[in-house]
Design a protein around this motif. Structure first.
Motif, PDB file in Angstrom:
ATOM      1  N   GLY A  30      45.375  52.673  57.520  1.00  0.00           N
ATOM      2  CA  GLY A  30      44.064  52.114  57.225  1.00  0.00           C
ATOM      3  C   GLY A  30      43.243  53.057  56.364  1.00  0.00           C
ATOM      4  N   LYS A  47      48.444  44.628  56.775  1.00  0.00           N
ATOM      5  CA  LYS A  47      49.619  45.517  56.743  1.00  0.00           C
ATOM      6  C   LYS A  47      50.931  44.722  56.676  1.00  0.00           C
ATOM      7  CE  LYS A  47      47.889  49.711  58.949  1.00  0.00           C
ATOM      8  NZ  LYS A  47      48.134  50.743  59.959  1.00  0.00           N
ATOM      9  N   ALA A  90      34.408  52.398  56.895  1.00  0.00           N
ATOM     10  CA  ALA A  90      34.717  52.374  58.317  1.00  0.00           C
ATOM     11  C   ALA A  90      33.534  52.967  59.071  1.00  0.00           C
ATOM     12  CB  ALA A  90      35.976  53.176  58.594  1.00  0.00           C
ATOM     13  N   PRO A 115      48.102  62.185  66.369  1.00  0.00           N
ATOM     14  CA  PRO A 115      47.390  61.751  67.570  1.00  0.00           C
ATOM     15  C   PRO A 115      45.904  61.543  67.260  1.00  0.00           C
ATOM     16  CG  PRO A 115      48.755  63.679  68.012  1.00  0.00           C
ATOM     17  CD  PRO A 115      48.755  63.491  66.536  1.00  0.00           C
ATOM     18  N   ILE A 116      45.297  60.621  68.004  1.00  0.00           N
ATOM     19  CA  ILE A 116      43.874  60.319  67.792  1.00  0.00           C
ATOM     20  C   ILE A 116      43.021  61.536  68.175  1.00  0.00           C
ATOM     21  CG2 ILE A 116      41.949  58.910  68.660  1.00  0.00           C
ATOM     22  CD1 ILE A 116      43.724  57.294  66.829  1.00  0.00           C
ATOM     23  N   GLU A 154      35.469  48.148  60.556  1.00  0.00           N
ATOM     24  CA  GLU A 154      35.579  48.414  59.119  1.00  0.00           C
ATOM     25  C   GLU A 154      35.250  47.162  58.330  1.00  0.00           C
ATOM     26  OE1 GLU A 154      38.970  50.692  58.142  1.00  0.00           O
ATOM     27  OE2 GLU A 154      38.933  50.121  56.028  1.00  0.00           O
ATOM     28  N   HIS A 172      44.779  49.903  54.736  1.00  0.00           N
ATOM     29  CA  HIS A 172      45.413  48.843  55.532  1.00  0.00           C
ATOM     30  C   HIS A 172      46.413  48.034  54.725  1.00  0.00           C
ATOM     31  CE1 HIS A 172      42.786  49.565  58.921  1.00  0.00           C
ATOM     32  NE2 HIS A 172      41.760  49.595  58.088  1.00  0.00           N
ATOM     33  N   VAL A 184      36.337  51.851  65.959  1.00  0.00           N
ATOM     34  CA  VAL A 184      35.957  51.794  64.550  1.00  0.00           C
ATOM     35  C   VAL A 184      35.864  50.326  64.141  1.00  0.00           C
ATOM     36  CG1 VAL A 184      38.335  51.907  63.670  1.00  0.00           C
ATOM     37  CG2 VAL A 184      36.474  52.722  62.244  1.00  0.00           C
ATOM     38  N   ASP A 238      52.660  53.776  60.874  1.00  0.00           N
ATOM     39  CA  ASP A 238      51.220  53.857  60.770  1.00  0.00           C
ATOM     40  C   ASP A 238      50.874  55.361  60.833  1.00  0.00           C
ATOM     41  OD1 ASP A 238      48.422  53.231  61.372  1.00  0.00           O
ATOM     42  OD2 ASP A 238      48.974  53.864  63.389  1.00  0.00           O
ATOM     43  N   ARG A 294      33.433  56.702  67.825  1.00  0.00           N
ATOM     44  CA  ARG A 294      34.077  57.579  68.817  1.00  0.00           C
ATOM     45  C   ARG A 294      33.123  58.725  69.187  1.00  0.00           C
ATOM     46  NH1 ARG A 294      39.175  57.944  70.664  1.00  0.00           N
ATOM     47  NH2 ARG A 294      39.814  56.403  69.115  1.00  0.00           N
TER      48      ARG A 294
HETATM   49  O1  LIG Z   1      46.158  52.529  60.170  1.00  0.00           O
HETATM   50  P1  LIG Z   1      45.892  53.885  60.698  1.00  0.00           P
HETATM   51  O2  LIG Z   1      46.615  54.952  59.969  1.00  0.00           O
HETATM   52  O3  LIG Z   1      46.077  53.980  62.153  1.00  0.00           O
HETATM   53  O4  LIG Z   1      44.338  54.115  60.442  1.00  0.00           O
HETATM   54  C1  LIG Z   1      43.385  53.410  61.217  1.00  0.00           C
HETATM   55  C2  LIG Z   1      42.095  54.149  61.195  1.00  0.00           C
HETATM   56  O5  LIG Z   1      42.412  55.456  61.630  1.00  0.00           O
HETATM   57  C3  LIG Z   1      41.364  56.427  61.568  1.00  0.00           C
HETATM   58  O6  LIG Z   1      40.526  56.211  62.638  1.00  0.00           O
HETATM   59  C4  LIG Z   1      41.134  56.377  63.870  1.00  0.00           C
HETATM   60  O7  LIG Z   1      41.595  57.724  63.994  1.00  0.00           O
HETATM   61  C5  LIG Z   1      40.544  58.733  64.039  1.00  0.00           C
HETATM   62  C6  LIG Z   1      41.181  60.097  64.079  1.00  0.00           C
HETATM   63  O8  LIG Z   1      42.012  60.225  65.142  1.00  0.00           O
HETATM   64  C7  LIG Z   1      39.659  58.475  65.251  1.00  0.00           C
HETATM   65  O9  LIG Z   1      38.606  59.430  65.305  1.00  0.00           O
HETATM   66  C8  LIG Z   1      39.079  57.055  65.136  1.00  0.00           C
HETATM   67  O10 LIG Z   1      38.339  56.748  66.309  1.00  0.00           O
HETATM   68  C9  LIG Z   1      40.203  56.037  65.012  1.00  0.00           C
HETATM   69  O11 LIG Z   1      39.671  54.726  64.815  1.00  0.00           O
HETATM   70  C10 LIG Z   1      40.674  56.445  60.244  1.00  0.00           C
HETATM   71  O12 LIG Z   1      39.573  57.287  60.289  1.00  0.00           O
HETATM   72  C11 LIG Z   1      40.312  55.061  59.749  1.00  0.00           C
HETATM   73  O13 LIG Z   1      39.872  55.126  58.452  1.00  0.00           O
HETATM   74  C12 LIG Z   1      41.525  54.173  59.803  1.00  0.00           C
HETATM   75  O14 LIG Z   1      41.179  52.867  59.407  1.00  0.00           O
END
Ligand SMILES: O=P(O)(O)OC[C@H]1O[C@H](O[C@H]2O[C@H](CO)[C@@H](O)[C@H](O)[C@H]2O)[C@H](O)[C@@H](O)[C@@H]1O
Length: 853
Positions: free
Chosen positions: A78, A193, A147, A44-45, A185, A100, A183, A37, A151
């Motif tokens: 995603g 996935k 989305a 990292p977030i 969506e 996703h 988030v 993923d 946050r």
């Molecule tokens: O499947 P992933 O690669 O994990 O993507 C899932 C979502 O990730 C992103 O949002 C997440 O990460 C952001 C940055 O760290 C954070 O600010 C947010 O709170 C998280 O939900 C991305 O922006 C989405 O589009 C993805 O669906």
């Protein structure tokens, strides 16, 4: 829901041993798919989604994994595919899947129907209004979805925004809702996935998948994992993954470990040059010992059974038994005890003495209660230092997981059909589990143990009883037969010590219970490092065994030849009156081999895969095999002065086989996997069969056999006429073919042409010019249909030396002989082939681990 992964997340840098073991296992699958993923895993977030960049440790591991053969890497996110590519900046070898798991390529958006686009537009407008009414809420537009990020937004406002989404567009027909980390969506296509992973698995023909993810959406991928797959969840929360780590940096460490392990598996660990090994033997089986006293090869119960230690072709995970000073250090030396198959490896303060004991029933006094099995590997450690031992048995080439149970004076190997026990009084074993396999480790203080510790690895028994015969007496009993035999040999003046070592090694390849003689102790040592010409030679080839026995007859020992000829007689009997249908090789028991197979969990010697068991050459037609058998009978008859009934029978059958088939094309001595040809060597061997049979009958039988004389002359005329190639002025490889082959030297070595015949002289010159390169003599350079290159063959070197002698070139013969023996290892072993490798210099590889030239 799951449950295998523990809820407590790991925060330390020490990796969970079970995860480490799982990585060790999956690193060794033939075709691996690593899928990650993106957000929360590689990156990292962070608060602002547009600033989420991957950890450089993760990128390094992912890039390197993607560059490995038999390995694919994918990132399934995603995010919109375009954003994923821009943010991750991963190379094109890494498969990117966005939205996703819905967006495999950029054209995805163009495939949305007008109806879906209309819903998406309506949804975007509605969500824009919701975001405008809730300060701080951000929208992220994707090809088929939006989305809504909360946050950093005050919790109350965030909750209101989410509620507005849930009660509004989330309720519309055709809209799919996905909840992630702060988030929500909404998408106009269903996303999953797990389905994406299944699609990648099929497209990339993966044998196993390792998936790492952190979010709820990753659970669909975890849920579709099965069999050897591995799932790693990052962070807290319920999961279907089996393993868990605390944060992305730990996932990066797991990827780095996977990379390192898989690299080793694919390319091999640092390989010990073959000639630096020593061979142990007891007439029942054989073992190989590295210069550092690691038992790296041992098949049990027979030499053509599966290996219990296959470190040689699989590295340490494939099984080994190691002994070394605790402080480390390189051994001072290794040597055979004179005239024996016992090997001593010495460090300062430690000597390890290894031998394969003969079956104990031969040696144990009748009043002993000791029950021992087929073979025992005895390792005597003497000295005053502290010694580290590691015992890692991996029966059936590591295909069967076993347990090690410390008990009394040793430990038992449980779970294998063949009982195995390690009797090791005074050693306190600690058993660890590594990748599903158990390994026993110990440190012994030799000074505290009275200067000596003995380990007896007993096969065919679970007895851990004390042996009543002291170990030094057993050593004498094991060594004496080798010494007596070596002392009985009639040795040449030249290189006597090497000849004795050669003879002992060949004698060690004799399987006493059946009379068969192995072509080699091992399988799959490569002709070329990293190449695919890796064959299983742990069987008895009629040709090779007869040549081996013939050498021993020349040195004054005929018992091996007598036993072999009885074994051959059994093989002929099983043809039901069709000696011409003899196979080129049989198992040591004299039966047909099973199908050739690949053990794809083993990386091969220095990464030279595949590792094969069985040998397809078993089904080839090789008409030369009768010649060396007849030649052997003639040599035995001359040495003994008589011919036994069995030998007459075998001889008659050999001539009959030749009479029936000599005129056919065949696959030849080198077993090329090509259509049959009229090989010069095969025809010469057919001639030799009848010629030697006539010699035997004239010297030891009753008169001549005119029909045999006529057959011999017919074959001679045929090969002399059709085998000669005018263009190259030599006997080539096959009728009408201008390529040269070292085996054609036998036109003169067999006696068909005399040493001074111009045709033989010319053939020797042509073979020398085409196939000799310094000390290396190649078998051939013709295209045998296989990828990769040939190594030089010592048997061809030996034939050329003999051809030099026969054609009056003694100085050339002596020079080449010196060059050849210079390539032997420290204990005198000389493998059958040589190849130049930039990484290991002159590495000698493949086939017969013996000085047989
Ligand atoms: O499947 P992933 O690669 O994990 O993507 C899932 C979502 O990730 C992103 O949002 C997440 O990460 C952001 C940055 O760290 C954070 O600010 C947010 O709170 C998280 O939900 C991305 O922006 C989405 O589009 C993805 O669906």
């Amino acid at each position: 829901m799951n449950t295998t992964a523990t809820e407590t997340t790991q925060t330390s840098e020490v990796m969970d041993p079970e995860l480490r073991a799982a990585i060790g296992r999956i690193a060794r699958v033939p075709q691996l798919l690593v899928a990650c993923d993106y957000d929360g895993t590689l990156a990292p977030i962070v608060e602002d989604p547009s600033k989420a960049v991957p950890l450089h440790e993760s990128v390094a591991a992912v890039r390197a994994l993607a560059a490995l053969p038999q390995t694919s890497v994918a990132v399934v996110s995603g995010r919109a595919l375009r954003d994923l590519a821009a943010l991750s900046r991963l190379p094109s070898e890494v498969h990117l899947v966005g939205s996703h798991g819905s967006e495999f390529d950029i054209g995805f958006v163009e495939r949305l129907s007008p109806e879906l686009i209309a819903v998406r537009t309506r949804m975007r407008n509605e969500l824009r209004d919701i975001a405008a009414a809730h300060p701080g809420v951000r929208l992220e537009r994707k090809p088929a979805s939006v989305a809504v990020h909360t946050r950093g937004v005050p919790p109350q406002i965030a909750a209101q925004a989410v509620e507005a989404v849930r009660n509004g567009p989330a309720t519309w027909d055709g809209v799919t809702v996905t909840q992630g980390k702060e988030v929500i969506e909404l998408s106009v296509v269903a996303t999953h996935k797990g389905t994406a992973m299944d699609q990648l698995r099929t497209q990339l023909a993966a044998s196993a998948v390792l998936f790492i993810g952190d979010d709820v959406t990753d659970e669909n991928a975890f849920g579709n994992l099965h069999g050897p797959d591995v799932g790693i969840k990052i962070g807290p929360g319920e999961t279907k993954a089996q393993y868990r780590v605390a944060e992305p940096i730990e996932a990066a460490r797991a990827l780095a470990l996977l990379l390192e392990t898989r690299r080793h598996w694919l390319f091999g660990e640092r390989a010990v040059p073959i000639e630096r090994h020593s061979m142990l033997a007891n007439g029942r089986t054989v073992a190989l010992l590295t210069p550092e006293a690691k038992i790296s090869w041992l098949c049990h119960p027979k030499p053509d059974s599966a290996a219990i230690f296959a470190d040689l072709v699989g590295g340490s995970p494939a099984g080994h038994f190691s002994v070394a000073p605790e402080r480390g250090g390189i051994p001072l030396g290794q040597r055979y005890r004179s005239g024996t198959m016992t090997v001593e490896t010495r460090w300062s303060g430690l000597t390890v003495t290894d031998w394969l004991d003969r079956p104990s029933s031969d040696h144990v006094p009748s009043e002993s209660t000791m029950v021992s099995g087929d073979s025992t590997l005895i390792r005597v450690l003497t000295g005053s230092g502290r010694v580290r031992l590691e015992f890692a048995p991996r029966p059936e080439f590591g295909q069967v997981a076993v347990q090690l149970q410390p008990l009394g004076d040793g430990l038992l190997v449980l779970g294998s059909n063949e009982p195995v026990a390690l009797y090791s009084p005074g050693v306190q074993w600690q058993v660890t589990n590594d990748g599903g396999y158990e390994t026993a480790k110990a440190v012994v203080d030799l000074a505290a143990a009275g200067g000596q510790v003995t380990c007896e690895l007993r096969f065919g028994t679970h007895s851990l009883e004390h042996h009543r015969v002291p170990v030094h007496e057993r050593q004498t009993l094991a060594e004496q037969p080798w010494k007596d035999w070596a002392a009985s040999l009639r040795l040449p003046q030249t290189a006597r010590d090497l000849v004795v070592r050669s003879a002992l090694t060949l004698r060690g390849l004799c399987h006493e219970a059946t009379g068969s003689i192995l072509a080699a102790a091992t399988t799959s040592l490569p002709e070329e490092l990293g190449g695919v010409r890796n064959w299983d030679y742990r069987y008895c080839w009629l040709r090779d065994a007869s040549m081996t026995a013939r050498v021993l007859v020349d040195l004054g020992s005929i018992e091996e030849a007598e036993a072999l000829l009885r074994w051959v007689d059994g093989c002929i009997e099983r043809t039901g009156g069709h000696p011409e249908r003899l196979h080129p090789l049989y198992t040591v028991d004299g039966y047909e081999l099973g199908a050739e197979a690949v053990i794809d969990t083993l990386p091969g010697y220095a990464g030279s895969r595949p590792v094969r068991v069985g040998n397809l050459a078993n089904h080839q037609l090789q008409l030369d095999v009768f010649g060396p058998i007849a030649d052997l009978i003639a040599a035995v008859a001359d040495a003994r002065g008589s011919v036994r009934e069995t030998e007459w029978r075998v001889l008659e059958n050999m001539v009959e086989a030749v009479r029936r088939r000599w005129h056919e094309p065949d696959h030849g001595i080198w077993e090329a996997r090509l259509p049959p040809r009229h090989h010069i060597f095969s025809k010469v061997m057919c001639w030799m069969t009848v010629d030697r049979a006539l010699n035997v009958i004239r010297q030891h039988g009753e008169g001549d056999r005119p029909e045999w004389v006529e057959l011999r002359e017919r074959i001679a005329a045929n090969v002399l006429e059709h085998g000669w190639h005018e263009g190259v002025e030599a006997y080539s490889v096959a009728y009408g073919d201008e390529e040269m082959d070292a085996s054609s030297l036998w036109i003169g070595l067999s006696g068909l042409l005399p040493g001074d015949d111009p045709r033989f002289l010319s053939t020797v010159l042509k073979i020398e010019a085409d196939l000799r390169s310094g000390p290396v003599v190649y078998r051939y350079h013709w295209d045998d249909g296989l990828p990769g290159r040939e190594g030089g063959f010592h048997i061809c070197t030996a034939w050329l030396i003999e051809a030099y002698l026969r054609t009056g070139r003694r100085t050339d013969a002596e020079e080449l002989f010196t060059q050849m023996i210079d390539t032997a290892g420290p204990t005198g072993l000389l493998p059958s082939s040589t190849t130049r490798s930039p990484s290991v210099g002159w590495a000698t590889t493949r086939r017969r681990t013996a000085t047989s030239g």
